[in-house]
Design a protein around this motif. Structure first.
Motif, PDB file in Angstrom:
ATOM      1  N   SER A  20      28.124  40.625  47.147  1.00 55.51           N
ATOM      2  CA  SER A  20      28.876  41.046  45.961  1.00 55.51           C
ATOM      3  C   SER A  20      28.072  40.705  44.719  1.00 55.51           C
ATOM      4  O   SER A  20      27.301  39.739  44.719  1.00 55.51           O
ATOM      5  N   VAL A  22      28.861  40.713  40.384  1.00 58.83           N
ATOM      6  CA  VAL A  22      29.738  41.026  39.261  1.00 58.83           C
ATOM      7  C   VAL A  22      28.953  40.897  37.968  1.00 58.83           C
ATOM      8  O   VAL A  22      28.147  39.976  37.804  1.00 58.83           O
ATOM      9  N   SER A  24      28.954  40.912  33.649  1.00 53.69           N
ATOM     10  CA  SER A  24      29.749  40.654  32.459  1.00 53.69           C
ATOM     11  C   SER A  24      28.890  40.918  31.232  1.00 53.69           C
ATOM     12  O   SER A  24      27.660  40.949  31.312  1.00 53.69           O
ATOM     13  N   THR A  27      27.861  46.789  28.912  1.00 54.28           N
ATOM     14  CA  THR A  27      27.917  47.678  30.067  1.00 54.28           C
ATOM     15  C   THR A  27      26.694  48.585  30.111  1.00 54.28           C
ATOM     16  O   THR A  27      26.116  48.928  29.073  1.00 54.28           O
ATOM     17  N   TRP A  50      27.725  54.713  37.465  1.00 56.14           N
ATOM     18  CA  TRP A  50      29.149  54.596  37.199  1.00 56.14           C
ATOM     19  C   TRP A  50      29.773  55.928  36.794  1.00 56.14           C
ATOM     20  O   TRP A  50      30.935  56.180  37.107  1.00 56.14           O
ATOM     21  N   ASP A  70      33.256  48.829  42.171  1.00 59.20           N
ATOM     22  CA  ASP A  70      34.572  48.823  41.528  1.00 59.20           C
ATOM     23  C   ASP A  70      34.310  48.802  40.035  1.00 59.20           C
ATOM     24  O   ASP A  70      33.985  47.757  39.464  1.00 59.20           O
ATOM     25  N   LYS A  71      34.405  49.966  39.404  1.00 54.81           N
ATOM     26  CA  LYS A  71      34.015  50.084  38.008  1.00 54.81           C
ATOM     27  C   LYS A  71      34.842  49.203  37.083  1.00 54.81           C
ATOM     28  O   LYS A  71      34.267  48.527  36.226  1.00 54.81           O
ATOM     29  N   PRO A  72      36.175  49.201  37.196  1.00 52.88           N
ATOM     30  CA  PRO A  72      36.950  48.328  36.296  1.00 52.88           C
ATOM     31  C   PRO A  72      36.571  46.857  36.418  1.00 52.88           C
ATOM     32  O   PRO A  72      36.621  46.122  35.430  1.00 52.88           O
ATOM     33  N   LYS A  73      36.215  46.434  37.609  1.00 53.52           N
ATOM     34  CA  LYS A  73      35.838  45.039  37.828  1.00 53.52           C
ATOM     35  C   LYS A  73      34.355  44.813  37.592  1.00 53.52           C
ATOM     36  O   LYS A  73      33.887  43.673  37.658  1.00 53.52           O
ATOM     37  N   ARG A  74      33.626  45.908  37.383  1.00 51.21           N
ATOM     38  CA  ARG A  74      32.173  45.830  37.164  1.00 51.21           C
ATOM     39  C   ARG A  74      31.516  45.039  38.291  1.00 51.21           C
ATOM     40  O   ARG A  74      30.661  44.173  38.070  1.00 51.21           O
ATOM     41  N   THR A  75      31.939  45.374  39.465  1.00 52.56           N
ATOM     42  CA  THR A  75      31.464  44.679  40.656  1.00 52.56           C
ATOM     43  C   THR A  75      30.909  45.686  41.650  1.00 52.56           C
ATOM     44  O   THR A  75      31.487  46.763  41.829  1.00 52.56           O
ATOM     45  N   TYR A  77      29.122  46.023  45.679  1.00 50.87           N
ATOM     46  CA  TYR A  77      29.050  45.385  46.979  1.00 50.87           C
ATOM     47  C   TYR A  77      27.928  46.040  47.783  1.00 50.87           C
ATOM     48  O   TYR A  77      27.599  47.207  47.584  1.00 50.87           O
TER      49      TYR A  77
END
Length: 122
Positions: A20, A22, A24, A27, A50, A70-75, A77
Protein backbone atom coordinates in the motif's frame (compact mmCIF):
# COMPACT_ATOMS: atom_id res chain seq x y z
CA UNK A 1 4.25 15.95 -0.35
CA UNK A 2 4.70 12.77 1.62
CA UNK A 3 4.30 9.20 0.56
CA UNK A 4 4.33 6.21 2.82
CA UNK A 5 4.49 2.67 1.53
CA UNK A 6 3.85 -0.39 3.61
CA UNK A 7 3.15 -4.09 3.30
CA UNK A 8 6.57 -5.45 2.48
CA UNK A 9 8.15 -8.34 4.29
CA UNK A 10 9.68 -11.76 4.04
CA UNK A 11 7.68 -14.26 2.04
CA UNK A 12 8.33 -17.67 0.56
CA UNK A 13 8.41 -18.43 -3.12
CA UNK A 14 4.91 -18.71 -4.48
CA UNK A 15 3.40 -16.51 -1.81
CA UNK A 16 1.60 -13.20 -2.16
CA UNK A 17 1.90 -9.71 -0.79
CA UNK A 18 -0.19 -6.58 -0.98
CA UNK A 19 1.66 -3.31 -0.80
CA UNK A 20 0.00 0.00 0.00
CA UNK A 21 1.07 3.59 -0.53
CA UNK A 22 -0.71 6.69 0.66
CA UNK A 23 0.08 10.19 -0.51
CA UNK A 24 -0.51 13.47 1.27
CA UNK A 25 0.00 17.09 0.34
CA UNK A 26 -0.12 18.33 -3.24
CA UNK A 27 -1.94 16.15 -5.75
CA UNK A 28 -0.48 14.78 -8.95
CA UNK A 29 -1.96 13.11 -11.99
CA UNK A 30 -0.24 9.77 -11.59
CA UNK A 31 0.96 7.41 -8.91
CA UNK A 32 3.31 4.59 -9.72
CA UNK A 33 5.16 1.65 -8.31
CA UNK A 34 8.81 1.09 -9.08
CA UNK A 35 11.22 -1.38 -7.59
CA UNK A 36 14.95 -1.54 -7.12
CA UNK A 37 16.81 -4.77 -6.57
CA UNK A 38 20.29 -4.79 -5.04
CA UNK A 39 22.85 -3.54 -7.52
CA UNK A 40 20.24 -2.67 -10.14
CA UNK A 41 18.53 0.46 -11.35
CA UNK A 42 15.06 1.43 -10.30
CA UNK A 43 12.56 -0.15 -12.67
CA UNK A 44 8.97 0.62 -13.50
CA UNK A 45 6.29 -1.80 -12.32
CA UNK A 46 2.94 -0.09 -12.80
CA UNK A 47 1.23 3.28 -12.74
CA UNK A 48 -2.26 4.62 -12.40
CA UNK A 49 -3.55 7.79 -13.99
CA UNK A 50 -6.16 9.27 -11.68
CA UNK A 51 -7.99 10.89 -14.57
CA UNK A 52 -9.84 7.82 -15.77
CA UNK A 53 -8.32 5.40 -13.31
CA UNK A 54 -6.55 3.28 -15.89
CA UNK A 55 -3.54 1.23 -14.81
CA UNK A 56 -0.49 0.64 -16.97
CA UNK A 57 2.01 -2.16 -16.41
CA UNK A 58 5.55 -2.91 -17.38
CA UNK A 59 5.63 -5.93 -19.65
CA UNK A 60 7.47 -7.89 -16.97
CA UNK A 61 4.73 -7.12 -14.46
CA UNK A 62 1.77 -8.30 -16.49
CA UNK A 63 0.12 -11.37 -15.05
CA UNK A 64 1.38 -11.48 -11.47
CA UNK A 65 1.13 -7.83 -10.46
CA UNK A 66 -2.15 -6.01 -9.95
CA UNK A 67 -2.23 -2.32 -9.18
CA UNK A 68 -5.33 -0.58 -7.95
CA UNK A 69 -6.10 2.80 -6.49
CA UNK A 70 -8.51 4.67 -4.28
CA UNK A 71 -8.54 8.24 -5.52
CA UNK A 72 -10.38 9.86 -2.59
CA UNK A 73 -7.95 8.21 -0.19
CA UNK A 74 -5.00 8.94 -2.49
CA UNK A 75 -3.88 5.41 -1.91
CA UNK A 76 -2.55 2.84 -4.31
CA UNK A 77 -2.08 -0.85 -3.85
CA UNK A 78 0.12 -3.43 -5.50
CA UNK A 79 -0.89 -7.05 -5.25
CA UNK A 80 1.96 -9.41 -6.10
CA UNK A 81 1.14 -13.07 -6.58
CA UNK A 82 3.29 -16.14 -7.20
CA UNK A 83 6.31 -14.34 -5.81
CA UNK A 84 9.71 -15.30 -7.17
CA UNK A 85 13.18 -14.73 -5.72
CA UNK A 86 13.82 -12.16 -8.46
CA UNK A 87 10.99 -10.06 -7.06
CA UNK A 88 13.21 -9.29 -4.08
CA UNK A 89 13.62 -5.52 -4.08
CA UNK A 90 12.70 -2.30 -2.38
CA UNK A 91 9.36 -1.20 -3.78
CA UNK A 92 8.83 2.52 -4.10
CA UNK A 93 5.79 4.59 -4.87
CA UNK A 94 6.09 7.89 -6.63
CA UNK A 95 3.87 10.71 -7.81
CA UNK A 96 4.13 12.89 -10.88
CA UNK A 97 2.45 14.32 -13.95
CA UNK A 98 4.12 12.28 -16.66
CA UNK A 99 2.44 11.93 -20.02
CA UNK A 100 1.36 8.46 -21.04
CA UNK A 101 4.49 7.66 -22.99
CA UNK A 102 6.71 8.55 -20.03
CA UNK A 103 4.94 6.73 -17.21
CA UNK A 104 7.81 4.22 -17.08
CA UNK A 105 10.44 6.94 -16.62
CA UNK A 106 11.49 7.37 -12.99
CA UNK A 107 12.79 10.87 -13.73
CA UNK A 108 9.22 11.98 -14.41
CA UNK A 109 8.17 11.44 -10.81
CA UNK A 110 8.57 14.35 -8.46
CA UNK A 111 8.31 12.69 -5.08
CA UNK A 112 9.05 9.26 -3.73
CA UNK A 113 8.26 7.40 -0.58
CA UNK A 114 11.02 5.70 1.44
CA UNK A 115 10.14 2.30 -0.01
CA UNK A 116 9.14 -1.02 1.46
CA UNK A 117 11.38 -4.08 1.28
CA UNK A 118 10.09 -7.30 -0.21
CA UNK A 119 12.26 -10.35 0.31
CA UNK A 120 11.33 -13.62 -1.33
CA UNK A 121 13.02 -16.69 0.09
CA UNK A 122 13.44 -19.94 -1.80
Amino acid sequence: VQLQASGGGLVQVGGSLRLSCVASGRTFNNMAWFRQAPGKEREFVAAIRWNGGRVYYADAAKGRFTMSGDKPKRTVYLQIDSLKPEDTAVYYCGVGNAILSSLHDADQYHYWGPGTLVTVSS
